[in-house]
Design a protein around this motif. Structure first.
Motif, PDB file in Angstrom:
ATOM      1  N   ALA A 100     -48.654  46.609  33.899  1.00 39.55           N
ATOM      2  CA  ALA A 100     -49.977  46.934  34.443  1.00 39.55           C
ATOM      3  C   ALA A 100     -49.918  48.073  35.462  1.00 39.55           C
ATOM      4  O   ALA A 100     -50.719  49.013  35.376  1.00 39.55           O
ATOM      5  CB  ALA A 100     -50.631  45.690  35.036  1.00 39.55           C
ATOM      6  N   PRO A 101     -48.986  48.064  36.427  1.00 35.19           N
ATOM      7  CA  PRO A 101     -48.937  49.200  37.351  1.00 35.19           C
ATOM      8  C   PRO A 101     -48.629  50.529  36.662  1.00 35.19           C
ATOM      9  O   PRO A 101     -49.193  51.559  37.025  1.00 35.19           O
ATOM     10  CB  PRO A 101     -47.821  48.836  38.330  1.00 35.19           C
ATOM     11  N   LEU A 102     -47.767  50.499  35.654  1.00 38.19           N
ATOM     12  CA  LEU A 102     -47.453  51.740  34.945  1.00 38.19           C
ATOM     13  C   LEU A 102     -48.669  52.275  34.195  1.00 38.19           C
ATOM     14  O   LEU A 102     -48.920  53.483  34.190  1.00 38.19           O
ATOM     15  CB  LEU A 102     -46.284  51.517  33.987  1.00 38.19           C
ATOM     16  N   VAL A 103     -49.432  51.389  33.577  1.00 36.35           N
ATOM     17  CA  VAL A 103     -50.635  51.832  32.871  1.00 36.35           C
ATOM     18  C   VAL A 103     -51.656  52.384  33.865  1.00 36.35           C
ATOM     19  O   VAL A 103     -52.334  53.382  33.588  1.00 36.35           O
ATOM     20  CB  VAL A 103     -51.227  50.685  32.024  1.00 36.35           C
ATOM     21  N   LEU A 104     -51.755  51.774  35.026  1.00 33.72           N
ATOM     22  CA  LEU A 104     -52.697  52.266  36.030  1.00 33.72           C
ATOM     23  C   LEU A 104     -52.288  53.634  36.567  1.00 33.72           C
ATOM     24  O   LEU A 104     -53.139  54.511  36.770  1.00 33.72           O
ATOM     25  CB  LEU A 104     -52.819  51.254  37.167  1.00 33.72           C
ATOM     26  N   VAL A 105     -51.005  53.851  36.792  1.00 32.60           N
ATOM     27  CA  VAL A 105     -50.547  55.168  37.252  1.00 32.60           C
ATOM     28  C   VAL A 105     -50.761  56.206  36.147  1.00 32.60           C
ATOM     29  O   VAL A 105     -51.171  57.344  36.423  1.00 32.60           O
ATOM     30  CB  VAL A 105     -49.074  55.111  37.697  1.00 32.60           C
TER      31      VAL A 105
END
Length: 156
Positions: A100-105
């Motif tokens: 999730a954090p990678l997709v958000l970045v």
């Protein structure tokens, strides 16, 4: 663009919880899509919306500009990212750590690259977009053992 980055940082700081990651990811991607739709509605009459981040003078600030093409690209990107994230959740790929954090970045980088009106910041946002895409690509690669070293073959 700042909201996905802040949420990605928050998700990294809190312990990994599957439901929290999914809810935050889908909420942020839906908000990104809604922002794109809002920009489409704001630029229907051919207006270009511009803003200098940080209220610094020109040449120092990060200039953002949105016209109809930018707004449409943001909307389509938001829809596609939301659809892909929902598919990853259904397939179980979203349960991997830091998905999730990678997709958000990645979303923040794409949105920044579409909105920036400065060539230098375009290169910065392309780098912000590329780094999480490398990590997501490695996460999606199937885990295969390295093939054994080939032996010399005497084919004569």
């Amino acid at each position: 663009m700042a909201v996905p980055l802040l949420l990605a940082g928050a998700l990294i700081l809190v312990p990994q919880r599957r439901l929290l990651n999914r809810v935050v990811l889908l909420a942020a991607l839906t908000a990104s899509t809604a922002g794109g739709v809002t920009l489409v509605l704001g630029s229907l009459e051919g207006t270009t919306l511009a803003h200098a981040v940080g209220l610094w003078p020109g040449g120092i600030a990060i200039p953002f500009a949105a016209d109809m093409l930018t707004a449409l690209m943001l909307t389509v990107t938001g829809l596609l990212t939301t659809t892909c994230a929902a598919f990853a959740m259904a397939a179980g790929s979203a349960d991997r750590p830091f998905f999730a954090p990678l997709v958000l970045v990645l979303t923040a980088g794409v949105n920044g690259a579409l909105l920036t009106a400065d060539l230098f910041n375009l290169f910065v946002f392309i780098e912000v977009m590329l780094l999480p895409s490398y990590a997501l690509f490695v996460m999606a690669a199937p885990g295969r053992a390295r093939p054994p070293a080939s032996r010399a073959c005497d084919c004569t």
